[in-house]
Design a protein around this motif. Structure first.
Motif, PDB file in Angstrom:
ATOM      1  N   PHE A  58       0.800  -1.227   0.000  1.00 15.23           N
ATOM      2  CA  PHE A  58       0.000   0.000   0.000  1.00 15.23           C
ATOM      3  C   PHE A  58       0.837   1.284   0.000  1.00 15.23           C
ATOM      4  N   LEU A  59       2.031   1.247   0.583  1.00 13.34           N
ATOM      5  CA  LEU A  59       2.818   2.476   0.684  1.00 13.34           C
ATOM      6  C   LEU A  59       3.151   3.098  -0.674  1.00 13.34           C
ATOM      7  N   PRO A  60       3.526   2.324  -1.710  1.00 13.22           N
ATOM      8  CA  PRO A  60       3.755   2.951  -3.021  1.00 13.22           C
ATOM      9  C   PRO A  60       2.503   3.605  -3.596  1.00 13.22           C
ATOM     10  N   ILE A  61       1.337   3.002  -3.359  1.00  7.99           N
ATOM     11  CA  ILE A  61       0.088   3.581  -3.856  1.00  7.99           C
ATOM     12  C   ILE A  61      -0.207   4.888  -3.131  1.00  7.99           C
ATOM     13  N   ILE A  62      -0.089   4.883  -1.806  1.00  7.86           N
ATOM     14  CA  ILE A  62      -0.307   6.106  -1.025  1.00  7.86           C
ATOM     15  C   ILE A  62       0.678   7.192  -1.444  1.00  7.86           C
ATOM     16  N   ALA A  63       1.927   6.796  -1.695  1.00  3.79           N
ATOM     17  CA  ALA A  63       2.960   7.754  -2.076  1.00  3.79           C
ATOM     18  C   ALA A  63       2.620   8.438  -3.396  1.00  3.79           C
ATOM     19  N   VAL A  64       2.191   7.661  -4.380  1.00  6.36           N
ATOM     20  CA  VAL A  64       1.831   8.248  -5.681  1.00  6.36           C
ATOM     21  C   VAL A  64       0.645   9.189  -5.537  1.00  6.36           C
ATOM     22  N   HIS A  65      -0.350   8.799  -4.744  1.00  7.86           N
ATOM     23  CA  HIS A  65      -1.502   9.670  -4.526  1.00  7.86           C
ATOM     24  C   HIS A  65      -1.072  10.993  -3.901  1.00  7.86           C
ATOM     25  N   LEU A  66      -0.161  10.928  -2.942  1.00  3.61           N
ATOM     26  CA  LEU A  66       0.311  12.148  -2.310  1.00  3.61           C
ATOM     27  C   LEU A  66       1.047  13.040  -3.303  1.00  3.61           C
ATOM     28  N   LEU A  67       1.891  12.442  -4.136  1.00  5.60           N
ATOM     29  CA  LEU A  67       2.605  13.219  -5.145  1.00  5.60           C
ATOM     30  C   LEU A  67       1.637  13.929  -6.082  1.00  5.60           C
ATOM     31  N   VAL A  68       0.601  13.209  -6.513  1.00  2.84           N
ATOM     32  CA  VAL A  68      -0.356  13.770  -7.475  1.00  2.84           C
ATOM     33  C   VAL A  68      -1.166  14.895  -6.843  1.00  2.84           C
ATOM     34  N   PHE A  69      -1.772  14.632  -5.698  1.00  2.00           N
ATOM     35  CA  PHE A  69      -2.731  15.592  -5.142  1.00  2.00           C
ATOM     36  C   PHE A  69      -2.052  16.752  -4.424  1.00  2.00           C
ATOM     37  N   SER A  70      -0.878  16.555  -3.861  1.00  2.00           N
ATOM     38  CA  SER A  70      -0.179  17.680  -3.245  1.00  2.00           C
ATOM     39  C   SER A  70       0.293  18.666  -4.309  1.00  2.00           C
ATOM     40  N   SER A  71       0.873  18.146  -5.393  1.00  4.53           N
ATOM     41  CA  SER A  71       1.340  19.040  -6.464  1.00  4.53           C
ATOM     42  C   SER A  71       0.165  19.727  -7.146  1.00  4.53           C
ATOM     43  N   LEU A  72      -0.940  18.998  -7.334  1.00  6.21           N
ATOM     44  CA  LEU A  72      -2.122  19.595  -7.969  1.00  6.21           C
ATOM     45  C   LEU A  72      -2.710  20.711  -7.110  1.00  6.21           C
ATOM     46  N   THR A  73      -2.771  20.483  -5.795  1.00  6.15           N
ATOM     47  CA  THR A  73      -3.323  21.493  -4.891  1.00  6.15           C
ATOM     48  C   THR A  73      -2.460  22.744  -4.870  1.00  6.15           C
TER      49      THR A  73
ATOM     50  N   TRP B  47       5.805  17.189   1.977  1.00 10.92           N
ATOM     51  CA  TRP B  47       5.416  15.784   1.728  1.00 10.92           C
ATOM     52  C   TRP B  47       5.878  15.343   0.338  1.00 10.92           C
ATOM     53  N   PHE B  48       5.728  16.233  -0.640  1.00 10.28           N
ATOM     54  CA  PHE B  48       6.114  15.890  -2.019  1.00 10.28           C
ATOM     55  C   PHE B  48       7.597  15.517  -2.082  1.00 10.28           C
ATOM     56  N   ILE B  49       8.442  16.330  -1.459  1.00  8.36           N
ATOM     57  CA  ILE B  49       9.886  16.066  -1.493  1.00  8.36           C
ATOM     58  C   ILE B  49      10.223  14.774  -0.751  1.00  8.36           C
ATOM     59  N   LEU B  50       9.645  14.602   0.447  1.00 12.96           N
ATOM     60  CA  LEU B  50       9.932  13.406   1.240  1.00 12.96           C
ATOM     61  C   LEU B  50       9.453  12.138   0.545  1.00 12.96           C
ATOM     62  N   VAL B  51       8.277  12.208  -0.053  1.00 14.65           N
ATOM     63  CA  VAL B  51       7.734  11.026  -0.730  1.00 14.65           C
ATOM     64  C   VAL B  51       8.505  10.734  -2.010  1.00 14.65           C
ATOM     65  N   LEU B  52       8.994  11.763  -2.672  1.00 15.77           N
ATOM     66  CA  LEU B  52       9.796  11.546  -3.874  1.00 15.77           C
ATOM     67  C   LEU B  52      11.066  10.760  -3.528  1.00 15.77           C
ATOM     68  N   ILE B  53      11.662  11.067  -2.375  1.00 20.12           N
ATOM     69  CA  ILE B  53      12.828  10.303  -1.911  1.00 20.12           C
ATOM     70  C   ILE B  53      12.446   8.844  -1.685  1.00 20.12           C
ATOM     71  N   LYS B  54      11.312   8.622  -1.053  1.00 17.97           N
ATOM     72  CA  LYS B  54      10.861   7.261  -0.779  1.00 17.97           C
ATOM     73  C   LYS B  54      10.578   6.496  -2.063  1.00 17.97           C
ATOM     74  N   MET B  55       9.933   7.151  -3.025  1.00 19.42           N
ATOM     75  CA  MET B  55       9.632   6.484  -4.295  1.00 19.42           C
ATOM     76  C   MET B  55      10.922   6.106  -5.027  1.00 19.42           C
ATOM     77  N   THR B  56      11.930   6.982  -4.955  1.00 14.35           N
ATOM     78  CA  THR B  56      13.228   6.665  -5.562  1.00 14.35           C
ATOM     79  C   THR B  56      13.826   5.422  -4.924  1.00 14.35           C
ATOM     80  N   ALA B  57      13.697   5.331  -3.595  1.00 17.31           N
ATOM     81  CA  ALA B  57      14.209   4.149  -2.884  1.00 17.31           C
ATOM     82  C   ALA B  57      13.430   2.899  -3.286  1.00 17.31           C
ATOM     83  N   PHE B  58      12.124   3.033  -3.459  1.00 15.84           N
ATOM     84  CA  PHE B  58      11.310   1.899  -3.889  1.00 15.84           C
ATOM     85  C   PHE B  58      11.780   1.372  -5.239  1.00 15.84           C
TER      86      PHE B  58
END
Length: 257
Positions: free
Chosen positions: A48-63, A185-196
């Motif tokens: 679930f964490l990769p799915i949550i991460a992508v959602h955060l990237l999309v909706f935080s940047s959109l907002t 959140w966008f920056i932190l999650v981007l780091i996590k997605m890179t690690a994934f």
């Protein structure tokens, strides 16, 4: 996630609607207030964490884009943007090393241990909601500790937001708090997605096709609810939320043990 029953998929869809709602309605909580429910459906955080991460990237940047796009025609003093970048880089410098340590722990830690840690953390958060005593920082030293611990927890499970908000809310103007946090959140999650990606974690890309719209529905509802929640400032909602989370996390801890 391909071997689940149909009712499991329905529950996951509803939880992601909830995730989108709390993310846009409260300004945080897309992970901390939904991950415990998801783990009761399927006790596999890395699903679930990769799915949550992508959602955060999309909706935080959109907002952030939408909020700043509407300010383009305003006078110069009000068109500076909704993100306090100077403060953002300052706290990011404190959090980056614990964040990376947390990401490494996430990749190497057994899923049952990670699930137990998540449930314990959420239980602590839920108690703070029930007694109406959310985490607060009182000094620069405590600020630093909260940010470092929040960065580490964010690295392990994406649920370090309450500790980070306990610091940021005291130093940012109300009109810039939400979008500054979204940028963080966008920056932190981007780091996590890179690690994934580097570690070869399955990003569950096929499931984004139906879960992203679910989160979008919750996001739109949350946008309408955001102003009303802020104006009401009632602890009743958070106490009820805390009670539900405490129950869910307790069941989760028992199931893991």
């Amino acid at each position: 996630m391909s071997d689940l029953a149909n009712y499991h998929y329905l529950l996951i869809a509803l939880i992601f609607v909830w995730s989108g709602f709390v993310r846009s309605g409260l300004g945080f909580g897309g992970a901390v207030l939904s991950l415990p429910f998801l783990l009761l459906v399927l006790d596999e955080p890395l699903v679930f964490l990769p799915i949550i991460a992508v959602h955060l990237l999309v909706f935080s940047s959109l907002t952030i884009w939408m909020n700043n796009r509407t300010r383009a025609g305003q006078p110069r003093d009000t068109a500076a943007g909704t993100v306090d970048w100077q403060y953002l880089w300052r706290i990011l410098g404190i959090m980056i090393v614990p964040k990376l340590i947390g990401v490494f722990g996430l990749i190497t830690m057994p899923s049952d241990i990670l699930s137990a840690i998540i449930f314990v953390i959420v239980a602590l958060y839920s108690v703070s909601y029930i007694i109406n005593r959310p985490f607060r920082s009182g000094s620069k030293t405590v600020d630093t500790v909260f940010l470092m611990v929040g960065g580490y927890i964010s690295g392990t499970s994406l649920i370090g937001a309450p500790l980070i908000i306990a610091v940021a809310a005291q130093h940012l103007p109300k009109e810039k708090l939400r979008d500054t946090l979204f940028a963080l959140w966008f920056i932190l999650v981007l780091i996590k997605m890179t690690a994934f990606v580097w570690a070869g974690v399955d990003l569950q890309l096929i499931h984004h096709l139906w879960l992203l719209p679910c989160a979008a529905v919750g996001h739109v509802i949350g946008l309408y609810a955001h102003d009303r929640i802020l104006r009401a400032e009632t602890p009743v909602f958070f106490r009820m939320l805390g009670a539900v989370l405490l129950l869910v996390s307790s069941v989760g801890i028992v199931s893991v043990l």
